[in-house]
Design a protein around this motif. Structure first.
Motif, PDB file in Angstrom:
ATOM      1  N   THR A 399      38.018 -53.441  10.799  1.00  0.00           N
ATOM      2  CA  THR A 399      36.635 -53.200  11.193  1.00  0.00           C
ATOM      3  C   THR A 399      36.380 -51.744  11.541  1.00  0.00           C
ATOM      4  N   PHE A 400      37.263 -51.164  12.355  1.00  0.00           N
ATOM      5  CA  PHE A 400      37.008 -49.842  12.897  1.00  0.00           C
ATOM      6  C   PHE A 400      37.691 -48.711  12.129  1.00  0.00           C
ATOM      7  N   ALA A 401      38.655 -49.047  11.278  1.00  0.00           N
ATOM      8  CA  ALA A 401      39.359 -47.985  10.558  1.00  0.00           C
ATOM      9  C   ALA A 401      39.337 -48.205   9.053  1.00  0.00           C
ATOM     10  N   ALA A 402      38.411 -49.062   8.603  1.00  0.00           N
ATOM     11  CA  ALA A 402      38.381 -49.389   7.172  1.00  0.00           C
ATOM     12  C   ALA A 402      38.129 -48.151   6.323  1.00  0.00           C
ATOM     13  N   GLN A 403      37.349 -47.189   6.858  1.00  0.00           N
ATOM     14  CA  GLN A 403      37.049 -46.003   6.079  1.00  0.00           C
ATOM     15  C   GLN A 403      38.276 -45.135   5.852  1.00  0.00           C
ATOM     16  N   GLN A 404      39.335 -45.351   6.641  1.00  0.00           N
ATOM     17  CA  GLN A 404      40.560 -44.571   6.469  1.00  0.00           C
ATOM     18  C   GLN A 404      41.627 -45.342   5.696  1.00  0.00           C
ATOM     19  N   LEU A 405      41.367 -46.610   5.397  1.00  0.00           N
ATOM     20  CA  LEU A 405      42.304 -47.401   4.611  1.00  0.00           C
ATOM     21  C   LEU A 405      41.954 -47.228   3.139  1.00  0.00           C
ATOM     22  N   ARG A 406      42.963 -46.953   2.332  1.00  0.00           N
ATOM     23  CA  ARG A 406      42.713 -46.722   0.919  1.00  0.00           C
ATOM     24  C   ARG A 406      43.723 -47.473   0.072  1.00  0.00           C
ATOM     25  N   MET A 407      43.271 -48.538  -0.558  1.00  0.00           N
ATOM     26  CA  MET A 407      44.131 -49.287  -1.461  1.00  0.00           C
ATOM     27  C   MET A 407      44.240 -48.541  -2.792  1.00  0.00           C
ATOM     28  N   PRO A 408      45.277 -48.804  -3.582  1.00  0.00           N
ATOM     29  CA  PRO A 408      45.354 -48.197  -4.917  1.00  0.00           C
ATOM     30  C   PRO A 408      44.090 -48.499  -5.712  1.00  0.00           C
ATOM     31  N   ALA A 409      43.586 -47.508  -6.417  1.00  0.00           N
ATOM     32  CA  ALA A 409      42.263 -47.609  -7.042  1.00  0.00           C
ATOM     33  C   ALA A 409      42.155 -48.744  -8.056  1.00  0.00           C
ATOM     34  N   ALA A 410      43.239 -49.023  -8.784  1.00  0.00           N
ATOM     35  CA  ALA A 410      43.191 -50.056  -9.819  1.00  0.00           C
ATOM     36  C   ALA A 410      43.863 -51.350  -9.365  1.00  0.00           C
ATOM     37  N   ASP A 411      44.065 -51.497  -8.067  1.00  0.00           N
ATOM     38  CA  ASP A 411      44.734 -52.690  -7.538  1.00  0.00           C
ATOM     39  C   ASP A 411      43.904 -53.938  -7.827  1.00  0.00           C
ATOM     40  N   GLY A 412      44.533 -54.917  -8.459  1.00  0.00           N
ATOM     41  CA  GLY A 412      43.858 -56.183  -8.736  1.00  0.00           C
ATOM     42  C   GLY A 412      43.084 -56.208 -10.031  1.00  0.00           C
ATOM     43  N   GLN A 413      42.990 -55.099 -10.736  1.00  0.00           N
ATOM     44  CA  GLN A 413      42.228 -55.060 -11.980  1.00  0.00           C
ATOM     45  C   GLN A 413      43.093 -55.489 -13.161  1.00  0.00           C
ATOM     46  N   THR A 414      42.486 -56.231 -14.077  1.00  0.00           N
ATOM     47  CA  THR A 414      43.187 -56.630 -15.301  1.00  0.00           C
ATOM     48  C   THR A 414      43.215 -55.449 -16.263  1.00  0.00           C
ATOM     49  N   TYR A 415      44.387 -55.177 -16.813  1.00  0.00           N
ATOM     50  CA  TYR A 415      44.535 -54.045 -17.728  1.00  0.00           C
ATOM     51  C   TYR A 415      45.058 -54.541 -19.071  1.00  0.00           C
ATOM     52  N   ARG A 416      44.439 -54.076 -20.130  1.00  0.00           N
ATOM     53  CA  ARG A 416      44.867 -54.425 -21.479  1.00  0.00           C
ATOM     54  C   ARG A 416      45.425 -53.189 -22.165  1.00  0.00           C
ATOM     55  N   LYS A 417      46.568 -53.346 -22.759  1.00  0.00           N
ATOM     56  CA  LYS A 417      47.258 -52.233 -23.403  1.00  0.00           C
ATOM     57  C   LYS A 417      46.392 -51.627 -24.498  1.00  0.00           C
ATOM     58  N   GLY A 418      46.341 -50.300 -24.533  1.00  0.00           N
ATOM     59  CA  GLY A 418      45.575 -49.601 -25.539  1.00  0.00           C
ATOM     60  C   GLY A 418      44.179 -49.227 -25.108  1.00  0.00           C
ATOM     61  N   SER A 419      43.784 -49.600 -23.883  1.00  0.00           N
ATOM     62  CA  SER A 419      42.433 -49.313 -23.437  1.00  0.00           C
ATOM     63  C   SER A 419      42.220 -47.840 -23.126  1.00  0.00           C
ATOM     64  N   ALA A 420      43.306 -47.065 -23.097  1.00  0.00           N
ATOM     65  CA  ALA A 420      43.176 -45.626 -22.810  1.00  0.00           C
ATOM     66  C   ALA A 420      42.535 -44.880 -23.952  1.00  0.00           C
ATOM     67  N   GLY A 421      42.720 -45.370 -25.156  1.00  0.00           N
ATOM     68  CA  GLY A 421      42.250 -44.598 -26.276  1.00  0.00           C
ATOM     69  C   GLY A 421      40.925 -45.042 -26.806  1.00  0.00           C
TER      70      GLY A 421
END
Length: 421
Positions: A399-421
């Protein structure tokens, strides 16, 4: 340095990480401040059990499986995979420790527990990384299946064995303790003098030298090892890049799937080792349901610790301490904790004022005042309070320190190979 990646997937300006040395120094300063505060409260209230060697040793034993689950979750989430299945992997670890520990000894029990946990991690990785199953759904499924599978296999493994049964293993061999017990007597004499700071330091040293299991030391080494690997090696940089921006990592030649698999399998192995600790150190053998939600608490400790090894360790020690005080049933210590909490809340409130967060500061100040009134107006406190303290603490942090907590940016996201290009 880390790259903040929004939902759109386009990288923003780099966000510099706090230097590791500065972060460690800050945590050390916090620990010393809490140590002085607890010592002062002990002297003022006479609640000697609040930091006795017995209480601190019990806290360490309670904290080890939590921190192992927590750093396990850290490996997975730094690779971008949310691991709600830590509880199930820990359950499988308790079963592996029971079976292999009984038949082949302590070392085999530890390795078997890690193998069973890693197998759960592998299943989670196949579901989430290869097939794109929602991470929460997969983790919950693993927890449910692991509980049922462990109960079924326990009946097959242990029924008919002397001292065993359908729900528990026979007594298991215990890991050796480090040969430091010769320090216990002189430290115990200092502790019994109840001197300010000196006796508290003696009780702390006695807690970590008297009958300390080699597995406890191994767990603490693994916390440091995790920090070193993930933040000071090229391998760790690539694994964390997968959790921050897998598309960018793939464009630089990183095998995203491989690193996600490694992170989740290592996560399961560490959670399994936490289960082994429960069966071999904290208890005398395997029992159905002995994890009692510690995998979930480990996940909360990881979030509390801001996805960092040291922060996860501190959170696990806090949770373990509240559990140990609760189990010891020391009414004086429970009451003295109210004063400790009141002072901490007020100090954090002052820090919020410095950081220009007056609303949070006011709320924390009011909460600290209420705890102080509670302490002054009562002579005892219900043990149920410390039972819920870890969860209340987690809510306060979020509640009070959420602004200082930083999870990995892509945490929990589905990733498909080849999407970089």
């Amino acid at each position: 340095m880390s790259v903040a990646v929004p939902v759109s997937g386009q990288p923003q300006a780099p966000v510099p990480d706090e230097p590791t040395g500065s972060r460690a120094a800050r945590w050390v300063a916090y620990a010393l401040a809490i140590f002085v505060l607890v010592s002062l409260v002990r002297v003022l209230t006479g609640a000697d059990d609040i930091d006795s060697a017995g209480a601190l040793r019990a806290a360490l034993i309670a904290a080890v499986p939590i921190v192992l689950a927590g750093i396990g979750g850290l490996w997975s989430e730094r690779a971008g995979v949310v691991n709600i299945g830590l509880e199930g992997m820990m359950i499988m670890g308790t079963l592996g420790a029971g079976y292999f520990g009984y038949h082949y000894g302590v070392v085999a029990g530890l390795l078997g527990a890690m193998a069973f946990g890693a197998l759960g991690g592998l299943v989670h990785a196949i579901a989430t990384v290869t097939f794109g199953v929602d991470h929460i759904v997969s983790g919950v499924a693993i927890n449910i299946v692991a509980a049922g599978l462990a109960a079924f296999l326990a009946k097959a493994f242990f029924s008919g064995l002397e001292g065993g049964g359908p729900t528990q293993s026979p007594p298991l061999p215990r890991p050796v303790n480090l040969p430091l017990a010769f320090l216990a007597d002189p430290l115990g004499e200092l502790e019994e003098k109840h001197w300010f700071l000196v006796s508290d330091a003696a009780s702390l040293l006695r807690a970590v030298t008297d009958r300390i299991s080699v597995v406890t030391v191994l767990a603490l080494v693994l916390v440091a090892f995790t920090g070193w690997v993930l933040w000071h090696t090229g391998f760790g940089l690539r694994l964390r890049s997968v959790g921050e921006s897998p598309s960018a990592a793939e464009s630089l030649g990183v095998d995203v799937y491989r690193y996600k698999y490694i992170g989740v399998v290592v996560s399961g192995a560490l959670a399994g080792l936490g289960g082994a600790y429960l069966a071999l150190v904290a208890a005398s053998g395997y029992q159905n349901g002995m994890t009692q939600g510690l995998g979930y608490i480990g996940l909360a400790a990881m979030i509390f610790g801001n996805w960092r090894p040291l922060g996860t360790l501190v959170a696990a020690l806090l949770f373990g301490y509240t559990q140990s005080i609760n189990l010891r049933g020391s009414t004086d210590s429970l009451h003295a904790l109210l004063l400790v909490i009141a002072v901490v809340l007020v100090i954090v409130g002052v820090l919020m004022v410095v950081r220009r967060a007056p609303r949070n500061a006011a709320l924390l100040g009011v909460a600290g005042l209420l705890f102080l009134i509670w302490f002054v107006a009562t002579d005892s406190v219900s043990s149920k309070f410390t039972g819920m303290a870890p969860y209340v603490t987690t809510l306060l942090v979020l509640t009070f320190a959420a602004q200082q907590l930083r999870m990995p940016a892509a945490d929990g996201q589905t990733y498909r190979k080849g999407s970089a290009g």
